[in-house]
Scaffold this motif. Structure first.
Motif, short mmCIF file in Angstrom:
data_model
loop_
_atom_site.label_atom_id
_atom_site.label_comp_id
_atom_site.label_asym_id
_atom_site.label_seq_id
_atom_site.Cartn_x
_atom_site.Cartn_y
_atom_site.Cartn_z
N ILE A 210 -22.58 43.93 -19.49
CA ILE A 210 -22.81 42.83 -20.42
C ILE A 210 -22.32 41.56 -19.74
O ILE A 210 -21.47 41.62 -18.84
N ASP A 211 -22.86 40.41 -20.12
CA ASP A 211 -22.29 39.17 -19.58
C ASP A 211 -21.30 38.60 -20.59
O ASP A 211 -21.42 38.79 -21.80
N VAL A 212 -20.27 37.95 -20.06
CA VAL A 212 -19.18 37.45 -20.90
C VAL A 212 -19.58 36.07 -21.41
O VAL A 212 -19.38 35.06 -20.73
N SER A 213 -20.16 36.04 -22.60
CA SER A 213 -20.61 34.78 -23.20
C SER A 213 -19.78 34.41 -24.42
O SER A 213 -19.39 33.26 -24.59
N ASP A 214 -19.49 35.38 -25.29
CA ASP A 214 -18.74 35.10 -26.52
C ASP A 214 -17.23 35.19 -26.31
O ASP A 214 -16.47 34.71 -27.14
N GLY A 215 -16.79 35.80 -25.23
CA GLY A 215 -15.38 36.06 -24.96
C GLY A 215 -15.25 37.48 -24.44
O GLY A 215 -15.92 38.40 -24.92
N LEU A 216 -14.38 37.68 -23.46
CA LEU A 216 -14.29 38.98 -22.82
C LEU A 216 -13.95 40.09 -23.82
O LEU A 216 -14.54 41.17 -23.79
N LEU A 217 -13.01 39.85 -24.73
CA LEU A 217 -12.63 40.87 -25.69
C LEU A 217 -13.78 41.20 -26.64
O LEU A 217 -14.04 42.37 -26.95
N ALA A 218 -14.48 40.17 -27.11
CA ALA A 218 -15.60 40.40 -28.01
C ALA A 218 -16.73 41.14 -27.31
O ALA A 218 -17.31 42.08 -27.86
N ASP A 219 -17.03 40.74 -26.08
CA ASP A 219 -18.13 41.39 -25.37
C ASP A 219 -17.77 42.81 -24.95
O ASP A 219 -18.62 43.70 -24.94
N ALA A 220 -16.50 43.05 -24.64
CA ALA A 220 -16.06 44.43 -24.40
C ALA A 220 -16.25 45.26 -25.66
O ALA A 220 -16.63 46.45 -25.59
N GLY A 221 -16.02 44.64 -26.81
CA GLY A 221 -16.25 45.34 -28.07
C GLY A 221 -17.71 45.73 -28.27
O GLY A 221 -18.01 46.79 -28.83
N HIS A 222 -18.63 44.89 -27.80
CA HIS A 222 -20.05 45.23 -27.90
C HIS A 222 -20.37 46.46 -27.05
O HIS A 222 -21.15 47.32 -27.46
N VAL A 223 -19.79 46.53 -25.86
CA VAL A 223 -20.00 47.70 -25.00
C VAL A 223 -19.42 48.94 -25.66
O VAL A 223 -20.06 50.01 -25.68
N ALA A 224 -18.21 48.82 -26.21
CA ALA A 224 -17.57 49.97 -26.85
C ALA A 224 -18.42 50.47 -28.02
O ALA A 224 -18.64 51.69 -28.16
#
Length: 325
Positions: A210-224
């Motif tokens: 994923i690319d980090v656009s909304d914030g690293l923690l939020a985008d990591a949450g999308h992957v999870a």
């Protein structure tokens, strides 16, 4: 219901089960274009006062609009082939605004050797708004997605994190930095660098991206969420630029500062997962593409994102990043 809940609960059903829509959960959509290739399509809208500052130079606004879309293609491991652009111009902007915007877009299209193949223009009494559609290609079945992370995978990120967030704070007059740091973070906010070459290399190694656009923690949450796993991130391992290091020196609560960096958006780095045995290949690919690569965590059983502080303690995260509503 926030932005992502709205997409999940109200819009995803409108994809009518089309496989390439990926349930509207990914960075782009896929369309078959023959037995061996897929088109990758993404579209982002930018609005003055929301995605860029009202006083940002028009040529840099155009470059950002293009680059954030190319970053989505990078996150899918796609090769860009063309773009479309639609712009609602503010009435007070005049010819100079349009000319400067076109100049910036032309500069980046030329550098990327990409054609503009269509779009639309109009005038609005509201804020300046633009939409770029970026089109890329991948070999069939090779596109990176958010949904392939597996327990035991490493979590890695390109570049450095938090620069763009500091750039926004700086441009708003909320912080100050030394001369070199000021220019660096402002550029990182206004003119992101899509990691296209790295995205292509990760097709051979990454399990999710994923690319980090909304914030690293939020985008990591999308992957999870997409992968049905948990991600544990060591915020003490976040890759930091000299500008971020300078800012951190003045922060009394280092863990809170790291959470702020990991929650800021607009970095447009790639966050990805890969098997431990693939790290060396990914690291060499990063070296060849001239980008930094750092392991910041691992994929676990469970769900959601666990953020660890400097001493390994679990941190409380109120908001992992930006959402429109």
């Amino acid at each position: 219901m926030n932005e992502f809940g709205f997409i999940r609960d109200r819009l995803a059903a409108l994809s009518r089960g089309f496989p390439g829509a990926l349930d509207l959960k990914d960075d782009a959509a896929l369309l078959s274009c023959g037995p061996d290739e897929e088109l990758v399509l993404t579209q982002d809208m930018l609005v003055a006062g929301v995605h860029f500052l009202d006083f940002d130079p028009a040529d840099l606004v155009a470059r950002k609009a293009l680059r954030v879309n190319l970053s989505d293609l990078a996150a899918m491991g796609a090769m860009p082939v063309a773009v479309m652009a639609s712009v609602a111009w503010p009435r007070e902007g005049g010819e100079a605004l349009r000319e400067d915007w076109v100049k910036g877009l032309a500069e980046d299209l030329s550098g990327a050797e990409l054609p503009l193949i269509g779009g639309d223009t109009t005038v609005t009494p509201g804020p300046w708004t633009m939409t770029i559609t970026a089109i890329g290609t991948t070999p069939k079945g090779a596109a990176l997605k958010r949904s392939g992370a597996r327990p035991g995978d490493l979590v890695c990120v390109t570049g450095t994190i938090g620069d763009a967030g500091l750039g926004l704070k700086l441009l708003r007059g909320e912080i100050d930095l030394s001369d070199g740091s000021r220019d660096f973070v402002a550029t990182r906010y206004r003119v992101p660098a899509p990691r296209l070459e790295m995205g292509l290399a990760l097709r051979r190694t990454a399990t999710a991206c994923i690319d980090v656009s909304d914030g690293l923690l939020a985008d990591a949450g999308h992957v999870a969420a997409a992968s049905g796993v948990g991600l544990t991130l060591n915020l003490g391992d976040l890759p930091r630029s000299d500008a971020v290091a300078e800012w951190l020196e003045g922060e009394a609560d280092l863990d809170a500062a790291l959470v702020a960096l990991a929650s800021a958006g607009d970095d447009y780095e790639l966050l990805f997962t890969l098997p431990p045995g693939a790290f060396d290949a990914a690291y060499m690919a990063a070296l060849q593409s001239g980008v930094r690569l750092t392991q910041i965590g691992e994929v676990t059983e469970g769900e959601g994102v666990t953020a660890l502080g400097m001493t390994g303690q679990t941190l409380s995260i109120e908001s992992g990043g930006f959402t429109h509503f």
